[in-house]
Enzyme design. Structure first.
Site, PDB file in Angstrom:
ATOM      1  N   LEU A   1     -57.395  20.353  37.864  1.00  0.00           N
ATOM      2  CA  LEU A   1     -58.148  19.280  37.189  1.00  0.00           C
ATOM      3  C   LEU A   1     -58.643  18.244  38.179  1.00  0.00           C
ATOM      4  CD1 LEU A   1     -55.800  18.676  34.134  1.00  0.00           C
ATOM      5  CD2 LEU A   1     -58.100  19.647  34.080  1.00  0.00           C
TER       6      LEU A   1
ATOM      7  N   LYS B   1     -57.746  16.178  42.306  1.00  0.00           N
ATOM      8  CA  LYS B   1     -56.885  15.960  43.473  1.00  0.00           C
ATOM      9  C   LYS B   1     -56.765  14.452  43.654  1.00  0.00           C
ATOM     10  CE  LYS B   1     -56.740  17.608  48.249  1.00  0.00           C
ATOM     11  NZ  LYS B   1     -56.851  16.394  49.032  1.00  0.00           N
TER      12      LYS B   1
ATOM     13  N   VAL C   1     -53.511  17.998  40.384  1.00  0.00           N
ATOM     14  CA  VAL C   1     -53.230  18.051  38.954  1.00  0.00           C
ATOM     15  C   VAL C   1     -53.825  19.343  38.387  1.00  0.00           C
ATOM     16  CG1 VAL C   1     -53.451  16.820  36.760  1.00  0.00           C
ATOM     17  CG2 VAL C   1     -53.414  15.525  38.889  1.00  0.00           C
TER      18      VAL C   1
ATOM     19  N   LYS D   1     -43.064  16.161  48.203  1.00  0.00           N
ATOM     20  CA  LYS D   1     -42.043  15.190  48.633  1.00  0.00           C
ATOM     21  C   LYS D   1     -42.342  14.652  50.028  1.00  0.00           C
ATOM     22  CE  LYS D   1     -38.277  16.746  45.703  1.00  0.00           C
ATOM     23  NZ  LYS D   1     -36.975  17.405  45.590  1.00  0.00           N
TER      24      LYS D   1
ATOM     25  N   GLU E   1     -49.610  14.120  29.433  1.00  0.00           N
ATOM     26  CA  GLU E   1     -50.561  14.404  28.366  1.00  0.00           C
ATOM     27  C   GLU E   1     -51.895  14.830  29.011  1.00  0.00           C
ATOM     28  OE1 GLU E   1     -51.093  10.941  25.932  1.00  0.00           O
ATOM     29  OE2 GLU E   1     -52.616  11.895  24.693  1.00  0.00           O
TER      30      GLU E   1
ATOM     31  N   ASP F   1     -53.335  -2.879  37.564  1.00  0.00           N
ATOM     32  CA  ASP F   1     -54.285  -2.045  38.297  1.00  0.00           C
ATOM     33  C   ASP F   1     -55.192  -1.285  37.340  1.00  0.00           C
ATOM     34  OD1 ASP F   1     -55.502  -1.047  40.566  1.00  0.00           O
ATOM     35  OD2 ASP F   1     -54.139   0.659  40.727  1.00  0.00           O
TER      36      ASP F   1
HETATM   37  P1  AMP Z   1     -54.533  11.424  40.230  1.00  0.00           P
HETATM   38  O1  AMP Z   1     -53.675  12.090  41.243  1.00  0.00           O
HETATM   39  O2  AMP Z   1     -53.747  10.846  39.105  1.00  0.00           O
HETATM   40  O3  AMP Z   1     -55.517  10.462  40.834  1.00  0.00           O
HETATM   41  O4  AMP Z   1     -55.402  12.596  39.556  1.00  0.00           O
HETATM   42  C1  AMP Z   1     -56.391  13.311  40.244  1.00  0.00           C
HETATM   43  C2  AMP Z   1     -57.472  13.763  39.265  1.00  0.00           C
HETATM   44  O5  AMP Z   1     -56.940  14.681  38.313  1.00  0.00           O
HETATM   45  C3  AMP Z   1     -58.041  12.613  38.450  1.00  0.00           C
HETATM   46  O6  AMP Z   1     -59.145  12.117  39.090  1.00  0.00           O
HETATM   47  C4  AMP Z   1     -58.397  13.256  37.131  1.00  0.00           C
HETATM   48  O7  AMP Z   1     -59.728  13.703  37.155  1.00  0.00           O
HETATM   49  C5  AMP Z   1     -57.468  14.435  37.020  1.00  0.00           C
HETATM   50  N1  AMP Z   1     -56.346  14.121  36.113  1.00  0.00           N
HETATM   51  C6  AMP Z   1     -55.227  13.423  36.417  1.00  0.00           C
HETATM   52  N2  AMP Z   1     -54.398  13.345  35.365  1.00  0.00           N
HETATM   53  C7  AMP Z   1     -55.015  14.000  34.352  1.00  0.00           C
HETATM   54  C8  AMP Z   1     -54.675  14.272  32.986  1.00  0.00           C
HETATM   55  N3  AMP Z   1     -53.534  13.832  32.470  1.00  0.00           N
HETATM   56  N4  AMP Z   1     -55.554  14.956  32.240  1.00  0.00           N
HETATM   57  C9  AMP Z   1     -56.719  15.390  32.768  1.00  0.00           C
HETATM   58  N5  AMP Z   1     -57.095  15.183  34.047  1.00  0.00           N
HETATM   59  C10 AMP Z   1     -56.259  14.491  34.831  1.00  0.00           C
END
Ligand code: AMP
Length: 284
Positions: free
Chosen positions: A27, A29, A35, A54, A99, A144
């Site tokens: 989804l 990075k 993700v 880790k 979620e 934030d």
């Molecule tokens: P993050 O590491 O939280 O910045 O997540 C990286 C990317 O993954 C984000 O920019 C979102 O596009 C996607 N993402 C993160 N969490 C979710 C989620 N719960 N559902 C769908 N996409 C997500």
């Protein structure tokens, strides 16, 4: 049929492992990991699995931030806050069971469209305000909130994600954190701050939703600092934005935090009443 209830019942703390999930497409990075969309085998419930190495946690010394994010987010159960259902780890990685927000980042929608309609903006601001009322009742200050930390589910419902900078606190805080453009004057000036920093951010976001850029954006950090502390706020002639929306933004963007509109007053503001979708679902 996929069942969230089943997922929650099947998840006695600490009993999860990778065997419980079928991993699907990536989804996104983030700074600390990747993700993936995933399906819990028994309940068939679709989740987002965030994988953090880790090694990265050690390198960036984010143990405390991550632990705080995990602890805070698991206790928060609100339709506009992304649920953290649980977590597990192996020798190298930590897995967060989140979620799934099917429509991804609000930031991307904003960049694609340039700016949002008043109906969309008011619906998102109301959703956010409701979520913040809930957080503040639980003594959580997010600190934030920015479009990158706001996700959208399959119905376009807004979800606050990423509690990495939030604090659970009953007293005033002094640390400076968060992203510059969204910081309240008291944070920029490293003064004590409290819940009113989130109210300030609602004004900034409201502006950004309607105009496509945050109000104090500047070439340099020093200039952004100056514009924030002087509350150098102006409304460009285009796009055309209603005077009620400008009124709400101006009454939240006040230097003196005690004078900013309360969350309750924001929810009752005429612009919100007139424009927000009452069921807080923003159809596209
Ligand atoms: P993050 O590491 O939280 O910045 O997540 C990286 C990317 O993954 C984000 O920019 C979102 O596009 C996607 N993402 C993160 N969490 C979710 C989620 N719960 N559902 C769908 N996409 C997500």
């Amino acid at each position: 049929m996929q069942s969230r209830k089943l997922l929650e019942e099947e998840s006695p703390k600490g009993k999860w492992s990778l065997r419980n999930f079928e991993i699907g497409k990536p989804l996104g990075k983030g700074k600390f990991g990747r993700v993936y969309v995933a399906r819990e085998v028994k309940s068939k419930y679709i989740v987002a699995l965030k994988i953090i190495f880790k090694e990265q946690i050690e390198k960036y010394r984010i143990h405390h931030q991550l632990r705080r994010e995990m602890e805070i987010q698991t206790t928060l159960k609100h339709p506009n806050i992304l649920r953290l259902f649980g977590w597990f780890h192996d020798d190298e990685r930590i897995f967060l069971i989140l979620e799934y927000a099917h429509n991804g980042e609000l930031y991307k929608e904003l960049r694609k469209k340039g700016h949002l309609t008043e109906r969309q903006a008011a619906t998102y601001i109301l959703s956010l305000t409701r979520a913040l009322v809930y957080c503040h009742e639980k003594h959580v200050i997010h600190r934030d909130i920015k479009p990158e930390n706001l996700l959208l589910d399959h119905e376009g419902r807004l979800k606050i994600a990423d509690f990495g900078w939030s604090v659970q606190s009953r007293s005033k805080r002094h640390t400076m954190c968060g992203t510059l453009d969204y910081l309240a004057p008291e944070m920029v000036e490293k003064k004590a701050h409290d819940y009113a920093v989130d109210n300030w951010t609602l004004g900034i976001l409201c502006y950004e939703f309607l105009y496509g850029v945050p109000p104090f954006e500047a070439e340099s950090q020093i200039e952004t600092f100056r514009r924030i502390t002087e509350v150098d706020l102006s409304f460009p002639p285009t796009p055309c934005v209603s005077s009620e929306a400008k009124n709400l933004i101006s009454r939240v963007s006040l230097y003196s935090y005690s004078k900013r509109l309360s969350l309750q007053k924001i929810m009752e503001h005429p612009w919100i009443n007139k424009n927000a979708d009452p069921i807080v679902i923003c159809n596209k």
